[in-house]
Design an enzyme around this catalytic site. Structure first.
Site, PDB file in Angstrom:
ATOM      1  N   CYS A 111       0.824  -1.219  -0.167  1.00  0.00           N
ATOM      2  CA  CYS A 111       0.022   0.121   0.018  1.00  0.00           C
ATOM      3  C   CYS A 111       0.835   1.271  -0.073  1.00  0.00           C
ATOM      4  CB  CYS A 111      -0.984  -0.013   1.081  1.00  0.00           C
ATOM      5  SG  CYS A 111      -2.356  -1.147   1.179  1.00  0.00           S
ATOM      6  N   HIS A 157      -2.573   7.154   3.944  1.00  0.00           N
ATOM      7  CA  HIS A 157      -3.204   6.321   3.065  1.00  0.00           C
ATOM      8  C   HIS A 157      -4.769   6.074   3.418  1.00  0.00           C
ATOM      9  CE1 HIS A 157      -3.882   2.314   1.432  1.00  0.00           C
ATOM     10  NE2 HIS A 157      -3.739   1.613   2.543  1.00  0.00           N
ATOM     11  N   ASN A 160     -10.444   2.193  -0.528  1.00  0.00           N
ATOM     12  CA  ASN A 160      -8.832   1.888  -0.500  1.00  0.00           C
ATOM     13  C   ASN A 160      -8.348   1.479  -2.009  1.00  0.00           C
ATOM     14  OD1 ASN A 160      -6.197   0.687  -0.029  1.00  0.00           O
ATOM     15  ND2 ASN A 160      -6.772  -0.028   1.985  1.00  0.00           N
TER      16      ASN A 160
END
Length: 317
Positions: free
Chosen positions: A103, A245, A274
């Protein structure tokens, strides 16, 4: 542990671009985007790249390097960057390689390539992040199935002449006690694709233990954040914008606990969820397009990734 030296790397994001999958879904009032029929992950990387180059006023021929900072491969071999090169730069000999810290791959790539740019190895680098989350989502795991979207974001990183422009500080840590809290066990050498059968099919899906990740983050991140701010010589109130994030709906719980109240950070989880490696650069690009992010701003890029890995970067935009 030695105190990390803080030396400004004189680089700038000359242009950014983004692309979102065309299929729209809605879960509990929140939008998610998945690839539609005839659309590919490679399409998204290509579109984001072209938009970043256009925003920078440059052509692919101007690039010294192409880097794909992604979590999921288009195919096992070659790397994503080589496949993007085929579509974007075929006939040219621009070097291309991948960077993967899941990520936070974009921040890791920005960290590595800014060092290479500062030392003069490259002057202009195209960094592309993105993932096709939908390829491995398990419908039986509602938490993750309703969280992720497919998308991509790109930037043109260039050397900068401005003394106050660039990366002020960066640090990355990994706590591997969380290595199996976010994973896809199948598809690699441990469980090759040919080993898939009815009994082990769940091993080839994305598997996330959200509550365990959140607890580990709650234990590790405050001290890590305070260490970074102390080494950088920066206070929370010095930071103009935090781009985290977009990990989950718990963002509004975690960020205030880290000392960043609502309004000081970007939260777009309800808009697209996400985006894995594209989460941070997509939100960064979006805020720049909206005018919320402006030249001279001190920006904090921060996020967690499978591993458990955490990245912290202070960027003078």
């Amino acid at each position: 542990m030695k105190k990390q030296k803080t030396v400004m790397r004189h680089v700038r994001l000359a242009g950014m671009g983004k692309a979102l999958a065309g299929g729209e879904l809605c879960f509990a009032g929140e939008k998610r985007y998945r690839l539609r029929a005839g659309e590919t992950f490679s399409d998204l990387m290509y579109q984001a790249s072209c938009r970043a180059l256009a925003a920078a006023g440059m052509e692919i021929e101007d690039m010294d390097c192409i880097v794909c900072a992604t979590a999921t491969p288009v195919q096992a071999i070659p790397c994503n960057a080589a496949l993007l090169h085929e579509r974007l730069a075929k006939g040219l000999d621009i070097p291309a390689f991948d960077v993967n810290s899941t990520c936070t791959s974009f921040v890791t790539a920005l960290d590595v390539l800014s060092c290479m740019t500062e030392m003069g190895r490259y002057r202009r680098v195209l960094i592309v992040s993105g993932d096709m989350a939908s390829a491995a989502l398990n419908p039986a795991q509602r938490e993750s199935y309703e969280l992720f979207s497919d998308g991509a974001a790109a930037c043109v990183l260039t050397a900068a002449a401005e003394e106050d422009c660039g990366i002020l500080y960066s640090r990355q840590k990994t706590w591997s006690e969380g290595a199996h809290d976010t994973e896809i066990r199948g598809g690699g050498s441990a469980l090759p694709v040919f080993s898939m059968e009815k009994g082990n099919r769940p091993d080839y899906y994305f598997d996330m233990k959200g509550s365990r990740i959140l607890k580990l983050c709650a234990r590790k991140l405050p001290d890590f954040l305070n260490l970074c701010l102390r080494e950088a010589g920066v206070r929370r109130e010095d930071i103009d914008l935090v781009v985290p994030h977009q990990a989950s709906r718990a963002l509004d719980v975690m960020m205030p606990r880290l000392g960043f109240p609502k309004g000081t950070y970007v939260n777009r989880v309800s808009c697209y969820g996400n985006l894995i490696s594209a989460s941070i650069p997509y939100a960064l690009c979006e805020t720049a397009e909206e005018g919320r992010l402006q030249r001279g701003h001190l920006v904090l890029l921060i996020g967690t990734a499978a591993g458990l890995t955490c990245n912290f970067m202070l960027l003078r935009y």
